[in-house]
Write a protein that holds these residues in place. Structure first.
Motif, PDB file in Angstrom:
ATOM      1  N   THR A   1       0.828  -1.210   0.000  1.00 35.41           N
ATOM      2  CA  THR A   1       0.000   0.000   0.000  1.00 35.41           C
ATOM      3  C   THR A   1       0.861   1.258   0.000  1.00 35.41           C
ATOM      4  OG1 THR A   1      -1.760  -1.151   1.199  1.00 35.41           O
ATOM      5  CG2 THR A   1      -1.804   1.252   1.227  1.00 35.41           C
ATOM      6  N   GLU A   2       1.847   1.306   0.883  1.00 35.99           N
ATOM      7  CA  GLU A   2       2.692   2.493   0.971  1.00 35.99           C
ATOM      8  C   GLU A   2       3.547   2.671  -0.282  1.00 35.99           C
ATOM      9  OE1 GLU A   2       2.462   4.781   3.224  1.00 35.99           O
ATOM     10  OE2 GLU A   2       0.909   3.619   4.241  1.00 35.99           O
ATOM     11  N   GLY A   3       3.962   1.550  -0.885  1.00 38.17           N
ATOM     12  CA  GLY A   3       4.771   1.636  -2.091  1.00 38.17           C
ATOM     13  C   GLY A   3       4.033   2.260  -3.258  1.00 38.17           C
ATOM     14  N   ILE A   4       2.707   2.131  -3.253  1.00 36.95           N
ATOM     15  CA  ILE A   4       1.892   2.742  -4.305  1.00 36.95           C
ATOM     16  C   ILE A   4       1.451   4.151  -3.917  1.00 36.95           C
ATOM     17  CG2 ILE A   4      -0.267   2.545  -5.599  1.00 36.95           C
ATOM     18  CD1 ILE A   4      -0.035  -0.505  -5.297  1.00 36.95           C
ATOM     19  N   LEU A   5       1.014   4.319  -2.679  1.00 42.61           N
ATOM     20  CA  LEU A   5       0.486   5.612  -2.253  1.00 42.61           C
ATOM     21  C   LEU A   5       1.552   6.690  -2.125  1.00 42.61           C
ATOM     22  CD1 LEU A   5      -2.236   4.747   0.433  1.00 42.61           C
ATOM     23  CD2 LEU A   5      -2.536   5.317  -1.976  1.00 42.61           C
ATOM     24  N   LEU A   6       2.828   6.321  -2.117  1.00 41.98           N
ATOM     25  CA  LEU A   6       3.847   7.363  -2.016  1.00 41.98           C
ATOM     26  C   LEU A   6       3.873   8.243  -3.271  1.00 41.98           C
ATOM     27  CD1 LEU A   6       6.747   6.797  -3.738  1.00 41.98           C
ATOM     28  CD2 LEU A   6       6.863   4.916  -2.127  1.00 41.98           C
ATOM     29  N   PHE A   7       3.256   7.768  -4.372  1.00 42.38           N
ATOM     30  CA  PHE A   7       3.144   8.578  -5.582  1.00 42.38           C
ATOM     31  C   PHE A   7       1.887   9.445  -5.583  1.00 42.38           C
ATOM     32  CE2 PHE A   7       5.798   5.020  -7.148  1.00 42.38           C
ATOM     33  CZ  PHE A   7       6.886   5.754  -7.588  1.00 42.38           C
ATOM     34  N   SER A   8       1.062   9.296  -4.556  1.00 44.84           N
ATOM     35  CA  SER A   8      -0.164  10.088  -4.493  1.00 44.84           C
ATOM     36  C   SER A   8       0.162  11.550  -4.191  1.00 44.84           C
ATOM     37  CB  SER A   8      -1.089   9.537  -3.402  1.00 44.84           C
ATOM     38  OG  SER A   8      -2.194  10.397  -3.221  1.00 44.84           O
ATOM     39  N   PRO A   9      -0.441  12.486  -4.928  1.00 42.54           N
ATOM     40  CA  PRO A   9      -0.196  13.902  -4.632  1.00 42.54           C
ATOM     41  C   PRO A   9      -0.934  14.383  -3.393  1.00 42.54           C
ATOM     42  CG  PRO A   9      -1.769  13.691  -6.433  1.00 42.54           C
ATOM     43  CD  PRO A   9      -1.303  12.299  -6.103  1.00 42.54           C
ATOM     44  N   GLU A  10      -1.839  13.579  -2.874  1.00 46.74           N
ATOM     45  CA  GLU A  10      -2.604  13.989  -1.698  1.00 46.74           C
ATOM     46  C   GLU A  10      -2.294  13.105  -0.500  1.00 46.74           C
ATOM     47  OE1 GLU A  10      -4.575  12.633  -4.267  1.00 46.74           O
ATOM     48  OE2 GLU A  10      -5.202  14.387  -5.411  1.00 46.74           O
TER      49      GLU A  10
END
Length: 225
Positions: A65-74
């Motif tokens: 989850t964190e590996g993907i969400l670190l690209f989230s702008p929010e």
């Protein structure tokens, strides 16, 4: 065209932005909280099996989850990182996820060998093996991004394939985690009304991740084509 230009007023636009930010932060909290709860319920160290839920929840609820969400702008805690730094951190976190998953699988195999119980006897175990295999293939797909010329594909197309495969792996991982909550071990550890909340909680980060990848890659690809 910005959302404001598409008919949303300024207040509605900022409300939409804040709702997305709250959703991403909630996904972080749920992923971390579930990992901690499952780890506490498994009482690591009491048996070989006890390390299996710890490793698998750390791999597929937290790291993936964190590996993907670190690209989230929010709402990502790594929003101050440059793109190159995020990519490197993504590699590191995904490598941790794969290592933790392989370790968790090893503990499960060792536990069943000791207890002389059959392997791959449940849907959860079959899903787990499938998820790990898909995770390995996805990692290989990520490595291909380092050598786009060898595959004679453009980097944007490779990124699209990588993001699409990553979404499939993540959703498969969430299904595997949810299936574990129907196991005898988990139902013995969590009883009553509280149990009904657990299978629903992993769905929220999955929706946030799906929305992020769809907006960042799939919809953009559809518009440009």
């Amino acid at each position: 065209m910005s959302p404001v230009g598409e008919g949303l007023g300024m207040s509605e636009f900022w409300l939409h932005v804040w709702m997305r930010r709250v959703a991403v932060i909630a996904a972080h909290v749920i992923a971390f909280g579930l990992t901690v709860l499952i780890s506490l319920l498994s009482r690591p160290g009491t048996s070989l099996f006890s390390w299996h839920p710890v490793c698998m929840s750390s791999a597929y609820l937290l790291c993936l989850t964190e590996g993907i969400l670190l690209f989230s702008p929010e709402g990502t805690p790594f929003c101050f990182k440059a793109r190159r730094g995020k990519v490197r951190l993504h590699w590191f976190i995904q490598a941790l996820a794969l290592l933790a998953a392989a370790t968790g699988m090893g503990f499960m195999v060792a536990s069943k060998n000791v207890s002389e119980r059959p392997h791959l006897a449940t849907w959860h175990s079959l899903l787990g093996v499938g998820t790990l295999a898909a995770n390995v293939l996805q990692a290989a797909c990520g490595i291909c991004l380092l050598f786009p010329k060898l595959l004679k594909l453009s980097p944007p197309r490779l990124k699209l394939y990588h993001a699409t495969c990553g979404l499939v792996v993540y959703l498969l991982a969430i299904v595997t985690v949810v299936s574990a909550m129907f196991s005898d071990w988990f139902q013995a550890a969590v009883k009553g009304v509280m149990w009904y909340a657990f299978p629903l909680l992993p769905m929220f980060p999955a929706l946030v991740v799906m929305n992020q990848i769809t907006n960042a890659y799939l919809l953009c690809k559809k518009i440009t084509t």
